[in-house]
Scaffold this active site. Structure first.
Site, PDB file in Angstrom:
ATOM      1  CG  HIS A 125      72.495 -54.942 -18.359  1.00  0.00           C
ATOM      2  ND1 HIS A 125      73.459 -55.543 -17.972  1.00  0.00           N
ATOM      3  CD2 HIS A 125      71.707 -55.244 -17.096  1.00  0.00           C
ATOM      4  CE1 HIS A 125      73.589 -56.328 -16.696  1.00  0.00           C
ATOM      5  NE2 HIS A 125      72.368 -56.070 -16.292  1.00  0.00           N
TER       6      HIS A 125
ATOM      7  CD  GLU B 254      67.484 -54.628 -16.425  1.00  0.00           C
ATOM      8  OE1 GLU B 254      67.862 -55.113 -17.256  1.00  0.00           O
ATOM      9  OE2 GLU B 254      67.356 -55.586 -15.506  1.00  0.00           O
TER      10      GLU B 254
END
Length: 364
Positions: free
Chosen positions: A68, A65
């Site tokens: 991202h 994550e």
């Protein structure tokens, strides 16, 4: 959904200014792992090793994550938090880039992190002499711990490669299609494909693994939500907050009492109020705040003492699409709209949805 996740989550810390949260249900996952191992007759060391493996997997999820989030940060897109759930991680990006190239890079950044992790593990681990048996994957031991972590990272890459929202593969597909077809049409195609795959997951799950049913439902509604969001933003493109705001509304003054506010609540359809003094907004007040004050016998208390003094406002010249995005991720039900610093109107999700319905009807 995300504000609710944060409400029931514990902050673990910050990385690059991004809050890392863990949802309370994550404890249930660790408890289930411990219970399962104990039922199999495992000793304490084996139980702790299994829990350590789960924590290692979720450390990889956090890194995924962050891939991202940090890539999105390069394009001026902030990430409010990363929340760990039993089913994985959720990065709360303010928005996804509308540029196909930028979205492509943000989407692939997460799986790319897992590829790097898997490659590093592959380099440092001795090669296996033979193809592992099923038993190799059934129980975690010090000998196979890192091998299984390598396997999990490969599976994370493959799972996220599924071309369906909300997986990264769906965003990659949308970005590639958007180069030629535009964002709206690309989203429709990617969402339709995602929903078709979701239906396959559900039917296959009934025949084999019920967990696939949950994945199918997750994918189906994720694809539907993404498609609706992009279509709505397209209808709002080019319009200002002035066009979508309400100018017929009821306000309160700081000196009005809770009793006064309750009377206005009963007399009209408003559930939330803007508190203003001579055109200057000083706070907001919700129905739940009024009911709580009533329970505490504060009917004669000025609303200034119970109102929310920290609020977000929009200007009449702001983009209506930006207001819609803010309303989708915020728990605030009503926003004041200002013109030259003074109250000119109010806006909420219902009013923007009505605006979208009108524009949609005109197009069709």
């Amino acid at each position: 959904m995300l504000p609710q996740l944060m409400k029931w989550s514990l902050t673990l810390g910050r990385v690059a200014g991004i809050r890392i949260l863990v949802h309370w249900t994550f404890v249930l996952l660790l408890g289930w792992v411990a219970f399962t191992e104990s039922q199999r007759g495992s000793d304490l060391n084996t139980i702790l090793l299994a829990i350590g493996f789960v924590l290692s997997v979720f450390a990889c999820v956090v890194l995924h994550e962050l891939g991202h989030a940090l890539t999105a940060k390069k394009y001026g897109i902030k990430t409010r938090m990363i929340t760990l759930l039993p089913i994985g991680g959720v990065a709360s990006l303010e928005r996804m880039p509308e540029s196909p190239k930028q979205e492509l890079l943000v989407a692939v950044a997460g799986p790319a992190v897992n590829v790097v992790i898997a490659f590093i593990l592959w380099l440092v681990l001795p090669g296996l002499q033979a193809i592992p048996s099923d038993e190799f994957f059934m129980r975690i031991t010090p000998a196979n711990f890192l091998y299984l972590l390598l396997f999990v990272n490969i599976m994370l890459v493959l799972f996220n490669a599924i071309p369906a929202f909300p997986m990264d593969g769906g965003r990659v597909l949308r970005a590639l299609l958007a180069f030629k077809l535009g964002r709206v049409r690309a989203t429709q195609i990617a969402a339709n494909l995602g929903q078709l795959l979701a239906i396959v997951f559900v039917f296959y799950g009934f025949l084999t693994n019920p967990f696939l049913i949950l994945i199918g439902l997750f994918v189906f509604f994720g694809a539907y939500t993404e498609n609706m969001m992009v279509q709505h933003l397209d209808f709002l493109r080019g319009h200002s907050v002035r066009e979508g705001m309400m100018t017929n509304y009821v306000t309160l003054t700081p000196d009005n009492t809770v009793r006064d506010a309750l009377e206005k609540l009963l007399m009209g359809s408003e559930h939330e109020f803007i508190v203003e003094q001579d055109g200057n907004v000083v706070g907001t007040l919700t129905r739940s705040q009024l009911i709580q004050a009533l329970k505490e016998n504060k009917t004669d208390t000025p609303v200034a003492e119970i109102m929310t003094q920290e609020f977000v406002s929009f200007d009449v010249k702001d983009k209506l699409s930006a207001a819609y995005t803010e309303l989708q991720k915020s728990r605030s039900p009503l926003y004041p709209v200002l013109e030259n610093g003074r109250l000119a109107g109010v806006i909420n999700t219902d009013n923007i949805n009505e605006f979208i319905m009108i524009k949609s009807a005109l197009v069709n």
